[in-house]
Every structure is written in structure tokens, then in C-alpha cells.
Design an enzyme around this catalytic site. Sequence first.
Site, PDB file in Angstrom:
ATOM      1  N   ASP A  73      65.768  17.524  66.215  1.00 45.65           N
ATOM      2  CA  ASP A  73      64.346  17.777  66.475  1.00 45.65           C
ATOM      3  C   ASP A  73      63.527  16.551  66.073  1.00 45.65           C
ATOM      4  OD1 ASP A  73      64.587  18.052  63.685  1.00 45.65           O
ATOM      5  OD2 ASP A  73      64.694  20.237  63.842  1.00 45.65           O
ATOM      6  N   ASP A  75      60.055  15.394  64.340  1.00 41.09           N
ATOM      7  CA  ASP A  75      58.904  15.814  63.545  1.00 41.09           C
ATOM      8  C   ASP A  75      57.951  14.637  63.364  1.00 41.09           C
ATOM      9  OD1 ASP A  75      60.199  18.235  63.272  1.00 41.09           O
ATOM     10  OD2 ASP A  75      61.064  17.747  61.326  1.00 41.09           O
ATOM     11  N   ASP A 201      63.559  15.350  50.275  1.00 40.50           N
ATOM     12  CA  ASP A 201      64.799  15.635  49.547  1.00 40.50           C
ATOM     13  C   ASP A 201      65.694  14.416  49.338  1.00 40.50           C
ATOM     14  OD1 ASP A 201      65.328  15.522  52.276  1.00 40.50           O
ATOM     15  OD2 ASP A 201      66.597  17.300  52.333  1.00 40.50           O
TER      16      ASP A 201
HETATM   17  P1  ATP Z   1      68.411  18.310  60.901  1.00 45.34           P
HETATM   18  O1  ATP Z   1      69.086  17.234  61.676  1.00 45.34           O
HETATM   19  O2  ATP Z   1      69.351  19.385  60.429  1.00 45.34           O
HETATM   20  O3  ATP Z   1      67.172  18.860  61.525  1.00 45.34           O
HETATM   21  P2  ATP Z   1      66.569  17.275  58.951  1.00 45.34           P
HETATM   22  O4  ATP Z   1      66.752  16.317  57.806  1.00 45.34           O
HETATM   23  O5  ATP Z   1      65.654  16.853  60.036  1.00 45.34           O
HETATM   24  O6  ATP Z   1      68.003  17.585  59.520  1.00 45.34           O
HETATM   25  P3  ATP Z   1      64.881  19.562  58.644  1.00 45.34           P
HETATM   26  O7  ATP Z   1      65.221  20.884  58.042  1.00 45.34           O
HETATM   27  O8  ATP Z   1      64.519  19.478  60.069  1.00 45.34           O
HETATM   28  O9  ATP Z   1      66.136  18.633  58.335  1.00 45.34           O
HETATM   29  O10 ATP Z   1      63.733  18.959  57.725  1.00 45.34           O
HETATM   30  C1  ATP Z   1      62.926  17.858  58.138  1.00 45.34           C
HETATM   31  C2  ATP Z   1      62.618  16.961  56.942  1.00 45.34           C
HETATM   32  O11 ATP Z   1      61.879  17.684  55.956  1.00 45.34           O
HETATM   33  C3  ATP Z   1      63.842  16.424  56.206  1.00 45.34           C
HETATM   34  O12 ATP Z   1      64.378  15.286  56.845  1.00 45.34           O
HETATM   35  C4  ATP Z   1      63.267  16.129  54.835  1.00 45.34           C
HETATM   36  O13 ATP Z   1      62.574  14.912  54.820  1.00 45.34           O
HETATM   37  C5  ATP Z   1      62.255  17.255  54.647  1.00 45.34           C
HETATM   38  N1  ATP Z   1      62.840  18.412  53.946  1.00 45.34           N
HETATM   39  C6  ATP Z   1      63.487  19.462  54.493  1.00 45.34           C
HETATM   40  N2  ATP Z   1      63.876  20.341  53.564  1.00 45.34           N
HETATM   41  C7  ATP Z   1      63.459  19.860  52.380  1.00 45.34           C
HETATM   42  C8  ATP Z   1      63.538  20.322  51.021  1.00 45.34           C
HETATM   43  N3  ATP Z   1      64.153  21.462  50.731  1.00 45.34           N
HETATM   44  N4  ATP Z   1      62.977  19.549  50.071  1.00 45.34           N
HETATM   45  C9  ATP Z   1      62.347  18.407  50.377  1.00 45.34           C
HETATM   46  N5  ATP Z   1      62.233  17.916  51.622  1.00 45.34           N
HETATM   47  C10 ATP Z   1      62.782  18.621  52.614  1.00 45.34           C
HETATM   48 MG    MG Z   2      65.145  18.112  61.620  1.00 46.39          MG
END
Ligand code: ATP
Ligand code: MG
Length: 483
Positions: A73, A75, A201
Site C-alpha cells: 500500500d 501511505d 516502529d
Molecule cells: P506492509 O508492507 O505490511 O504494509 P508497513 O510497514 O507498510 O508494511 P503498515 O501496517 O502499513 O506496515 O504501517 C505503515 C507504517 O506505519 C509503518 O511502515 C510504520 O512506519 C508505521 N507503523 C505501523 N505500525 C506501527 C506501530 N505499531 N508502531 C509504530 N509505527 C507503526
Molecule cells: Mg503498509
Amino acid sequence: MTDVPEIPVGPGPAAETELEAPDILDRSRHRISRRDIDPDCLKVLYRLNGHGFIAYLVGGAVRDLMLGRRPADFDVGTNAHPNQIKKLFRNAFLIGRRFRLAHVRFQGGKVIEVSTFRRKPDEEELAAEREEAAARAVEPAEAAPPDGAGETDGRPDQTAGSEGEAAPEEAGGGTAGPRPGRLPLKPIAYGTPREDAFRRDLTINALFYDIATFSVIDYVGGLEDLAAGRIRIIGDPDVSYAEDPVRIWRVLRHASRLGFGIEERTAEAIARHVHRLDSCSGARLYEELNKDMKSGSIRPFIQACRAHGVLPHVLGNIGEIYQASDNAFERLTFLLGALDASIGSGGAPPPEVAYGLLLWPWAEPLLAAIRGDKPKVLYDAFRGVGAAATVPKALLLETVHTLAIVDQMLRALADGQMRWALKERPHYPEASRIASLLVEGAFGTCEDPFSVIYRNRFGARPRSKPHRHRRRRKSVPPPPPAD
Ligand code: ATP
Ligand code: MG
């Protein structure tokens, strides 16, 4: 042009200028090309930037593009406030109570998540945030209309121009106000881009791609960790895991998905905090588990969970069995490897098959021992294992019914007595796929692989279990009357 708004800066570093400057990779020094960014996300970035706001691609998308992977995705992070975002996009829906995010919806149900830069929340904010994340897991996207409704072409919403900044109590942009029993709202803790990077994170998840300069901005050392193939928590892992134990899960997810190592302090602290997963919202943990079940890398993830003693904290007694028994775990990894392969080749099986495979090494001996209503007993047994992740009732029911049919199929393959009436059951096709994997080591590709296996073993015409006919008693002539 809209004026760039003043962003309230919370406690913490006072002025950006006094701080260490971020690493900036200009466009000639990184591999991200706008061609690889979702075109609707580009529209959002350009629109925000065109109106004087900072507009960054943030989070996992920057990480994945830097690695040459396709992001799940896209963001966006910005200094525009939620109501300013809403004014710019006709189809922005605000979700969440306090930290409102805008979901900008496009054709085909695609959503670009746009969030205002935030700082690290304090204790009280964290509690509210956890509550909010749990609520979202139960009732996702409260404010969004049904799929496909009110799609946007990305043009500004002229009609929304007169809308004022909503009071916090109205947070949710069209959602109902705070519900009884929920924490009262505090002023929103927005922050600078730097603060936004530090509240995330992992270092590799905190990179920004700036649409104004096409450069990649790194406040936290994420570029170095990306290059080294290393997962590192931002800041002190003990503090970070205590704030949000789901970060343990995320460390293991990203390490296993990317094949990265885990930095020492990040890994070491897991054992000290893993018990905290027990008290996380079951709905949120299920949401996380579900992401991994669909990711195509559930096998390495479960292996990483076992290596770090996480399984019992997610799956209760089932996790304890998988943690303790090499045999059960070997079977599990074999089944999950097949699930990953199936997803990798574009053939994701339905959820009851995926969860059926996750539960099979635990369920198999139970099913063999149950007399009577197997699905019901298995359902109750699952409810009793103390799994922290709450698997929804409907999915669990479908899974146990599927597994009960698998159990019957395996017994029929052993004794040659198949009840073909099973074919009429709703979960027969899913059970047939699982049985083929268990028997032949790979998912059968035809519609009903189980009946092919059965035919090959017991002859062209499947033998049905013979109906038990009552033997007619031979009429015995009454004994001759005694003289
Ligand atoms: P994916 O490829 O699974 O979507 P992602 O890293 O983009 O991985 P998301 O759940 O879409 O994961 O979250 C987007 C962003 O939000 C992460 O990259 C991170 O920067 C932040 N984030 C998500 N969860 C947390 C958390 N529990 N604590 C702090 N930051 C978080
Ligand atoms: Mg993501």
C-alpha cells in the site's frame, strides 16, 4: 494556494534546526522512480504539494521501493491537518477519533491513507491509541462508504471549501461522536516530519520520499539498516515494546518477509516483553495474524515466532504445542510452506483452508479421539486454548467443519469406506484440497483431488460405505409340539 499551516509542536526537541540533520539522498542516489509509485498516490502527493503542504510518501512503501519490491500500500504523510486534507479531496473520509487519518478513495475501492505528521504519543495518548486501534480492527473504516461508492478522480472538492476545522468532539469526520465508555479526547498531538519519523516502529519503516525534491529523507538511520539487511527498533527497544507490544510481531514479520537479520538489542529485548502480547486486543492480534496468513511468507514468520518464543502468546496452548513439539512444528511448517507457495503462484486458498492448515497439526489427534459431534468439540477445544488472537466465530466454524471432513477423508483412505454423501457438505471442496496436500504433499489442481486419490487407491468406482442392512432372520419353524 493555501497557506502552509502552522504545525503545533509537542514536547520534545524544541527546534528542528538544533537537531542533527537528516540524511538526504537526492534523486540521482536512490532507485525510487515515480513510475513505481501508484498513480493515484502521486495525484495525492502532487495536490498536497501544489497547495503548499509538505507531501511525503512514507512507511513501508518507501522501504519496499528502495528494495525494488512492489509495495502493498502507499501511505502519505503531510503537514496538512485532517480537515485541510478533507477540503482538498472530495473523497477523503476521516477515520479515527483522535489521530484522524484521511482515507482518500479511488476507483475500484483503492484507498490512499493520508496522515498528518505526529509526534510520539505520551502514556495517556498511547492508551487511547491502543483502544482506537482495537476498535478499528473490529469495525474498520467507520466513516467510509461501501466499496466503490463516491469514487474520486482526484480533483479538488470545490464544495467542501466552506467547511471549518472540526472540533475534536466531531473527530471522525462524519462518524458519530465519542461513545460512552471511551476515553475523553485530548488535543491532537501533531508533530514535525522529524518527530513523525521517530514515533514509528522500525528504522527501515521511517524513510520519507519527498515529492517536491524527489529525494529520500532519513532521520533514523534506516538507509544504513536497509543496506545492511537489518531490522532495528527506533530508540530503546524496551521502551518501544512496552509502548506497543505488537511491534515485536512487526519486527519478526519484516525480518522473515525480507530475509533480514534482527539487530542485537532489538532481538534481545523480545524475551523481556513478549508476555505483553497476552494483554493486547484479540481483534488487533487477529488482524495482524491475518496479514501474515495472506502474505505468502507465513512459514518463515512462524519459524521466527518459534525462535523467539512468541507462539504461546498468540495461539495459547496450540502455540505451546508448536513451541514444544518438533514433530508437530515440522508438520506445521510443511503445511504453511504449501500455503505460501500457493499464494506466491497467485492461487490464495480461502481462509478456512489457510486456518485449517495452521490448526491441523493440533487438530488431527483431537479429531481422531473425538466421538460424536467433531466440529462442535473441536470448536469448543479451540475456544479453550487461550489464544490471544480472536479468530472470528464464522471463520472458526468454517474451519472446524472443513477439518472434520478432512478427518473423514483420511479415515476413508485407510479403510476404503467413503461416505460420498459428504460431497454435499458446503466445505467438501476445501477439505478435498487439504486432504490432497496431506496425502500427496502438494495441493491437487483439479476440482476434487480427494476423489481422484480415492479412485486411484480403491478402483474406478468409489466404493461407498455399505449401508447396514438388518439381516432378515430366517424364519425358523416352530419346534414341533412336545407330545
Ligand atoms: P506492509 O508492507 O505490511 O504494509 P508497513 O510497514 O507498510 O508494511 P503498515 O501496517 O502499513 O506496515 O504501517 C505503515 C507504517 O506505519 C509503518 O511502515 C510504520 O512506519 C508505521 N507503523 C505501523 N505500525 C506501527 C506501530 N505499531 N508502531 C509504530 N509505527 C507503526
Ligand atoms: Mg503498509
